[in-house]
Structures are given as structure tokens and as C-alpha cells.
Design an enzyme around this catalytic site. Structure first.
Site, PDB file in Angstrom:
ATOM      1  N   LEU A  12       0.836  -1.207   0.000  1.00 46.34           N
ATOM      2  CA  LEU A  12       0.000   0.000   0.000  1.00 46.34           C
ATOM      3  C   LEU A  12       0.869   1.255   0.000  1.00 46.34           C
ATOM      4  CD1 LEU A  12      -2.628   1.579   0.211  1.00 46.34           C
ATOM      5  CD2 LEU A  12      -2.612   1.158   2.685  1.00 46.34           C
ATOM      6  N   TYR A 124      -3.023 -11.872  14.646  1.00 44.90           N
ATOM      7  CA  TYR A 124      -2.932 -10.717  13.738  1.00 44.90           C
ATOM      8  C   TYR A 124      -4.196  -9.859  13.840  1.00 44.90           C
ATOM      9  CZ  TYR A 124      -3.276  -8.175   9.290  1.00 44.90           C
ATOM     10  OH  TYR A 124      -3.467  -7.205   8.324  1.00 44.90           O
ATOM     11  N   LYS A 128      -4.616  -5.984  15.208  1.00 48.45           N
ATOM     12  CA  LYS A 128      -5.179  -4.916  14.374  1.00 48.45           C
ATOM     13  C   LYS A 128      -6.407  -4.300  15.051  1.00 48.45           C
ATOM     14  CE  LYS A 128      -3.972  -3.811  10.791  1.00 48.45           C
ATOM     15  NZ  LYS A 128      -2.974  -2.775  10.370  1.00 48.45           N
ATOM     16  N   TRP A 148      -7.808  -8.558   1.552  1.00 46.06           N
ATOM     17  CA  TRP A 148      -7.142  -9.321   0.486  1.00 46.06           C
ATOM     18  C   TRP A 148      -6.353  -8.403  -0.464  1.00 46.06           C
ATOM     19  CZ3 TRP A 148     -10.342 -14.059  -1.544  1.00 46.06           C
ATOM     20  CH2 TRP A 148     -10.897 -14.751  -0.459  1.00 46.06           C
TER      21      TRP A 148
END
Ligand SMILES: NC(=O)c1ccc[n+]([C@@H]2O[C@H](COP(=O)([O-])OP(=O)(O)OC[C@H]3O[C@@H](n4cnc5c(N)ncnc54)[C@H](OP(=O)(O)O)[C@@H]3O)[C@@H](O)[C@H]2O)c1
Length: 313
Positions: A12, A124, A128, A148
């Protein structure tokens, strides 16, 4: 507008830099400039740069490894947003925290709305979720969940499948892929556009704010956003499409036969949600962005991979 970006070298982070809107002063940091596991360094970065926004695209993203590195995953995914939120409360800046569909357990069987309670299945997702909570303690923070993620660079399912299609097709072997987990692939370039829009930084977002009499740096709207490409897929569907469209894009001579597996056939250390579609309806309206179907997003990513050359397969 000054933006402090983390995760500069991630999937990203790379797309955010490629699509940098005009008028942004970007301080792009990677691991060597700013260790997200070090809360004092996160606070110092905010104090030194005094950004209008921290765009926290860096994260501990190794879903399976997190099961055996919970403390480190929590330090990066929970501790960094907390440190940013605390420091930004003092400087008056804002925070965009990028999060994941893995904060949900997948048991609902229909798309998750932004206000659905969080029930992560693995470490995980839990880290988050902690990052979301810490970020939202800052009144000016926004959380943007996605799913995804894949793009033309980095470690992702699409690039892995291109390699496996080539190898399995050459050997005449089938390619086994899990077919009983459903979600939505999201291309990094559409996700980056949503992030820039979420902080009111792109020209359309800024224009809309100015027209509404708002400060362009202070987009109002929902604090929790969902962004994925449109449609739904299993990993199996995604792998089949990567093969077909990879051939069309000239990246593969031929695709391997993809064989559907169950989650039980392919055990992993972390349990994953079986159905983690994000309901993006309200967020798409709030952001003023038209969704792209994931297959079209895939065509565009494969074109970018082809343009990069040489053939990654
Ligand atoms: N990938 C997905 O499928 C997915 C799905 C849903 C949500 N998300 C979320 O989307 C965001 C972006 O994900 P992505 O796919 O772009 O991840 P990515 O490609 O794994 O990039 C994460 C970046 O964070 C950096 N990082 C890790 N630990 C760090 C540390 N201690 N200090 C500084 N930097 C550190 C990594 O650096 P190194 O390269 O040096 O490790 C990497 O550049 C994350 O918040 C992720 O949780 C991702």
C-alpha cells in the site's frame, strides 16, 4: 497538507506514493527511518514533523507468524497507532489507521458493516483490532478497513499465484487452492485512492470540502470506513482468474488446472475467517468513489505487472 506515511516499502505504501495527490508534502518513512515497534520513536516523529495526518500503512502483516510472535505483532499493530494517537492529540494532527477484515470472525455469513462488533480469530486480527481502538481514542482519527490486498509489487497472493501457475503448468501438476474462504480481493491502486480520499487530500475530495465550506484538511464523515473492490470471491476463484487473465496479459504461457481445497486440507497456524466480505456501501458514498469489480482491478494490476517486465513467472 503534510502527511507522515509509514510502511513506505509495503504494497500500500508503494501505491500511495505512486498516486500522490498534488499539494501534499509527504514524509515517507520505512523501517530504517521509523521503527513502528518503538513507541517513543513514533511519538518523536509526530513531534518533529507535526504532520496534518499520519497515514499508518505500515504493519506487521505476517498472519501465520504472528501466532508465535504475538508481542512483536502487538507492539507494531497496537502500540504504534496508540503512540501516534497520543502524540497527535498534542500536536492537533489526525490519523488514518489502515485495518483489516480479519478483525471479524467470518461467522456472520453476510457482509460486515463498519459498526459490527470485532471478534478476531487470530493474533494478527487481535493486534489490528487493538490498533483500531487505540487510533479511535483520538477524536480526529479514522480507521479504514480493507481486505485481500494485492498489487504489482510486494508479497501477495496474485504474484505468488502467477509463479505457481507457471511452475505447475510446466510440470503438468494441478494447483490446489482453498475454496471455502470467501472475501474480496482489493487492488492497491484502488485502496490508495480511497486512503487519499479519506484524508480529503485528492483534488476531488478537496474540491468537495471547499464547496461544502469545510477545511480541505478536515474531511468529516464516518470514522470507520470499509473499502474493498466490488464483488466476492474465494481464493480458488481468485486463483482461477489470475491464471486466465495472466494468460491474456501475456504473463503466462498457460494456466495450471486449479483444484479446490478445503481449509481442512490446507492447515495454517492462524485460523482465518471463512466469510469476511466488507459492506462498503456507506463508505463508498461517504468517499464519493465508484467501486471497481475485483476482476477489473485484477486486469489493471496484471497490466502493471506486464508493463514492469520481466515476466515475474
Ligand atoms: N495484505 C493484505 O492482504 C491486507 C489485508 C487487509 C488489510 N491489510 C492492511 O493494509 C495495510 C497495508 O498492508 P500491506 O499489504 O501494504 O502490507 P505490507 O506489504 O506487508 O507492508 C507493510 C509494511 O510495514 C513495514 N513494517 C513492518 N514492521 C515494521 C516496523 N517495525 N517498523 C517500520 N515498518 C515496519 C514493512 O516493512 P518490511 O518490508 O521491512 O517488513 C512493510 O513495508 C496494513 O495495515 C495491513 O494490516 C492488508
Amino acid at each position: 497538507m503534510k502527511v507522515l506515511l509509514t510502511g513506505r516499502e509495503g504494497q500500500l505504501g508503494t501505491a500511495l506514493q505512486t498516486s500522490l495527490p498534488e499539494g501534499i508534502t509527504l514524509i515517507a518513512t520505512g523501517r530504517s527511518e521509523l521503527d513502528l515497534a518503538d513507541p517513543a520513536a513514533c511519538r518523536r516523529a509526530v513531534g518533529d514533523h507535526r504532520p496534518d495526518w499520519v497515514l499508518n500503512a505500515g504493519a506487521y502483516t505476517a498472519v501465520d507468524r504472528a501466532e508465535s510472535e504475538a508481542d512483536r505483532a502487538m507492539a507494531i499493530n497496537g502500540g504504534a497507532p496508540q503512540a501516534f494517537a497520543e502524540a497527535l492529540a498534542e500536536t492537533g494532527g489526525r490519523l488514518l489507521q489502515v485495518s483489516t477484515d480479519f478483525v471479524f470472525n467470518g461467522a456472520q455469513g453476510s457482509p460486515y458493516r463498519p459498526d459490527h462488533p470485532l471478534q478476531p480469530l487470530g493474533v494478527y486480527g487481535a493486534t489490528k483490532a487493538a490498533g483500531e481502538t487505540a487510533a479511535l481514542a483520538l477524536p480526529g482519527a479514522r480507521v479504514l478497513r480493507t481486505s485481500w490486498v494485492y498489487g504489482p509489487v510486494g508479497k501477495n497472493f496474485c504474484l505468488t499465484m502467477l509463479r505457481l501457475h507457471a511452475a505447475k503448468a510446466a510440470a503438468g501438476d494441478p494447483l490446489g487452492v482453498v475454496a471455502d474462504q470467501v472475501g474480496c480481493p482489493t487492488a492497491t491502486h484502488t485502496l490508495a485512492a480511497a486512503c487519499w480520499r479519506a484524508i480529503g487530500a485528492d483534488s476531488a475530495g478537496a474540491a468537495a470540502n471547499i464547496a461544502a465550506g469545510n477545511d480541505p484538511a478536515a474531511t468529516e464523515g464516518p470514522r470507520i470506513l470499509h473499502w474493498s473492490d466490488a464483488g466476492a470471491a474465494s481464493w480458488y476463484d481468485f486463483a482461477v482468474a489470475i491464471g486466465e487473465l495472466g494468460v491474456e496479459a501475456g504473463l503466462l504461457e498457460r494456466a495450471a488446472v486449479v483444484r479446490p481445497l478445503t481449509t481442512a486440507d490446507y492447515p495454517t497456524p492462524a485460523q482465518r475467517p471463512s466469510y469476511s466480505l466488507l459492506d462498503c456501501t456507506a463508505s463508498r458514498i461517504a468517499l464519493g468513489l465508484e467501486p471497481l469489480h475485483w476482476r477489473e482491478g485484477l486486469v489493471q494490476v496484471l497490466q502493471r505487472v506486464a508493463a514492469q517486465g520481466p515476466n515475474p513467472a
